[in-house]
Design an enzyme around this catalytic site. Sequence first.
Site, PDB file in Angstrom:
ATOM      1  N   GLU A  48      -1.121   2.581  -8.310  1.00 47.43           N
ATOM      2  CA  GLU A  48      -2.534   2.369  -8.640  1.00 47.43           C
ATOM      3  C   GLU A  48      -2.683   1.434  -9.833  1.00 47.43           C
ATOM      4  OE1 GLU A  48      -4.261   6.302  -8.877  1.00 47.43           O
ATOM      5  OE2 GLU A  48      -4.060   6.556  -6.710  1.00 47.43           O
ATOM      6  N   GLU A  65       2.517   3.078   2.192  1.00 50.78           N
ATOM      7  CA  GLU A  65       2.969   2.477   3.457  1.00 50.78           C
ATOM      8  C   GLU A  65       3.104   0.962   3.322  1.00 50.78           C
ATOM      9  OE1 GLU A  65       0.550   4.514   2.828  1.00 50.78           O
ATOM     10  OE2 GLU A  65      -0.052   5.719   4.555  1.00 50.78           O
ATOM     11  N   CYS A  70      -4.308   5.042   5.773  1.00 47.30           N
ATOM     12  CA  CYS A  70      -5.660   4.484   5.712  1.00 47.30           C
ATOM     13  C   CYS A  70      -5.793   3.342   6.736  1.00 47.30           C
ATOM     14  CB  CYS A  70      -5.975   3.991   4.307  1.00 47.30           C
ATOM     15  SG  CYS A  70      -5.248   2.381   3.944  1.00 47.30           S
TER      16      CYS A  70
END
Length: 191
Positions: free
Chosen positions: A112, A123, A155
């Site tokens: 992040e 991923e 996602c």
Amino acid sequence: MAKKMTDLIRGFFDPIEEDDDNTEFKLPLDDSGKLHRPMGTVRRVQHSFKTMKNRRNEAALPAVLPLDDESRALLEIAKAVRDKAYAKYSGFSVGAALVAESGQVYLGVNIENASYPAGICAERAAFCSAISAGEQHFSAIAICGGDDRVPCYPCGICRQVMAEFCTPSFPVILADGVYPLASLMPHAFSM
Ligand code: THU
């Protein structure tokens, strides 16, 4: 199709100009600018959309397979690497283990950033690592995030990245089973 949609919204919107090929509609607003239409019409439109949605859901999607020893082992690797995640802002750590056709396993964690959109998912981090090492063909990916017993679904952006490099049957290994990529991303964008 276009004609059918036109029929559907007729009665909800007021037609401005109507002809067979091109019908324009304006919103039925009352004097205070609020949308004004009897609830019956709204319900009819909602019902039509629900029916369409149900029909879509009935379309067969590839089956989810039970976990076998190999997929459990790959999940364990994803779980182990998850500890390396940099999830300072969400507190949600994710690990991914991607197997290339060469047999090499590439790892990824979410990383992040204080500028939130600059973060990357586990991923995609694994794909970046593998592709940078010269791999472009892949056999499976295992993903582990949050509660170990609950599947951490990739996602939408990660699904699209998988679809770029992997076949529809590419196994996506999650806590509760092995999902063929096509079951998670049935209509990937391609060029
Ligand atoms: N995240 C992943 O790494 N993979 C997923 O499949 C879903 C979400 C990360 C992104 C972000 O760092 C955190 O989980 C919370 O969304």
